[in-house]
Scaffold this active site. Structure first.
Site, PDB file in Angstrom:
ATOM      1  N   CYS A 131       0.835  -1.207   0.000  1.00 55.75           N
ATOM      2  CA  CYS A 131       0.000   0.000   0.000  1.00 55.75           C
ATOM      3  C   CYS A 131       0.870   1.258   0.000  1.00 55.75           C
ATOM      4  O   CYS A 131       1.438   1.616   1.038  1.00 55.75           O
ATOM      5  CB  CYS A 131      -0.920  -0.032   1.220  1.00 55.75           C
ATOM      6  SG  CYS A 131      -1.956   1.428   1.362  1.00 55.75           S
ATOM      7  N   CYS A 134      -0.385   4.104   2.227  1.00 58.95           N
ATOM      8  CA  CYS A 134      -0.189   3.839   3.668  1.00 58.95           C
ATOM      9  C   CYS A 134       1.277   4.046   4.060  1.00 58.95           C
ATOM     10  O   CYS A 134       1.577   4.610   5.099  1.00 58.95           O
ATOM     11  CB  CYS A 134      -0.551   2.399   4.021  1.00 58.95           C
ATOM     12  SG  CYS A 134      -2.116   1.820   3.404  1.00 58.95           S
ATOM     13  N   ASP A 135       2.202   3.533   3.253  1.00 56.87           N
ATOM     14  CA  ASP A 135       3.601   3.419   3.678  1.00 56.87           C
ATOM     15  C   ASP A 135       4.589   4.296   2.912  1.00 56.87           C
ATOM     16  O   ASP A 135       5.768   4.364   3.289  1.00 56.87           O
ATOM     17  CB  ASP A 135       4.061   1.953   3.541  1.00 56.87           C
ATOM     18  CG  ASP A 135       3.224   1.022   4.406  1.00 56.87           C
ATOM     19  OD1 ASP A 135       2.768   1.463   5.482  1.00 56.87           O
ATOM     20  OD2 ASP A 135       3.025  -0.148   4.018  1.00 56.87           O
TER      21      ASP A 135
END
Ligand code: NAP
Length: 303
Positions: A131, A134-135
């Site tokens: 992701c 997300c990261d």
């Protein structure tokens, strides 16, 4: 008969349970393993959930669970084998017998397809990610690789190229599958390098990702690429097998339902990554859980 059975205990299922419980519904949450918790439990750090910067994924999942426990939510560990629509009642067939409810919320999440190469499992959350939104922020100014040639890989690469020093897009064929506009956007970014007809053979690193071993399928030559992160975008598999015969899904298997999370089957609702929607994150899963529980409560009251 329960008012509501929620299948899945990730953020969407737990949020639905909290909203349902507070609305006075007699409900049960089914989870396939004790404390299943969803993908968040395996997330190294969550930095994009409002009010909880830099949160450890396991701690966040545990907090979500404690909240539901505090409200007295009933959990049962069992595998669901089928959901049968009998009009005003839904039968949920499990390993440990059949259960009945007026309404069901499916919150079984999705899993990202894995590459299945050495180092992937071991370095998950330590440079191996599924992701970018997300990261991605953890790799600012660093070199990263994105694997895949679909829309998600291209969107991830565009997103990462804005902040990373270098992005390698690794695709197994010499033609991308993703949308033309995304391809064009990516090709205009000077820090993106396309490695067509390449596959990843191994992800290397002791405590964190340090590099990946790739192979050129045309020359059969292997080489080492120095990267701090690898974003795997080779497809997503929603956990919707239980309802594929019951209600409409899109070509990817996601259930078609609006913001109220109601499917075309009265009394059947979906929440989280199983629903067709543009952004799959913890925050949107939690929002779905709330909407699905409110919709399910309204449905139960009408019966
Ligand atoms: P996808 O379109 O199925 O693409 C998966 C990519 O991964 C393909 O390029 C595939 O290669 C490659 N791949 C699969 N298995 C692999 C393996 N073992 N090793 C290396 N490469 C592998 O999946 P997605 O990108 O996750 O997208 C999922 C769906 O969401 C798609 O329908 C997509 O259009 C949609 N989506 C739409 C948007 C948008 O409209 N903005 C944004 C995101 C996603 P091949 O090409 O060789 O098969």
């Amino acid at each position: 008969m329960y008012d509501l059975i929620i299948i899945g205990s990730g953020p969407a299922g737990l949020s639905a349970a909290i909203y349902g419980k507070r609305a006075g519904l007699d409900l049960l949450v089914l989870e396939k393993d004790s404390m299943s918790g969803g993908q968040v439990l395996n997330t190294y750090e969550v930095d994009n959930y409002l009010g909880m910067p830099g949160m450890d994924g396991f701690d966040m999942g545990t907090k979500f669970r404690e909240h539901a426990d505090r409200l007295g939510v009933e959990f049962r560990e069992t595998a669901v084998k089928a959901i049968q629509d009998e009009g005003s009642r839904k039968k949920v067939c499990t390993d440990s017998g059949d259960l009945e409810a007026k309404a069901v919320i499916l919150a079984t999440g999705a899993v990202h397809a894995r590459l299945g190469v050495a180092g992937e499992e071991r370095l998950m959350g330590k440079g191996v990610s599924y992701c970018a939104t997300c990261d991605g922020a953890f790799f600012r100014g660093k070199a990263v690789a994105v694997v895949g040639g679909g829309d998600v890989a291209l969107e991830d690469a565009v997103y990462l190229a804005r902040t990373c020093e270098k992005v390698y897009l690794i695709h197994r064929r010499d033609e991308l599958r993703g949308q033309y506009v995304l391809q064009q956007a990516l090709k205009s970014m000077p820090n993106v390098e396309f490695l067509y007809s390449h596959v990843v053979e191994e992800i290397q690193g002791e405590e964190a990702v340090e590099g990946i071993c790739i192979r050129n399928l045309k020359t059969d030559q292997s080489s080492l690429l120095s990267v701090a992160g690898i974003f795997v975008a080779v497809g997503i598999r929603p956990g919707t097998e239980l309802v594929r015969e019951l209600t409409a899904c899109d070509e990817g298997g996601y259930v078609i339902a609006g913001e109220d999370c109601a499917t075309e089957v009265p009394g059947l609702f979906v929440a989280g990554d199983v629903r067709k929607k543009p952004l799959r994150q913890i925050v949107t899963a939690v929002a779905d859980g709330a909407n699905a529980a409110v919709s399910a409560g309204a449905y139960c009251r009408k019966m």
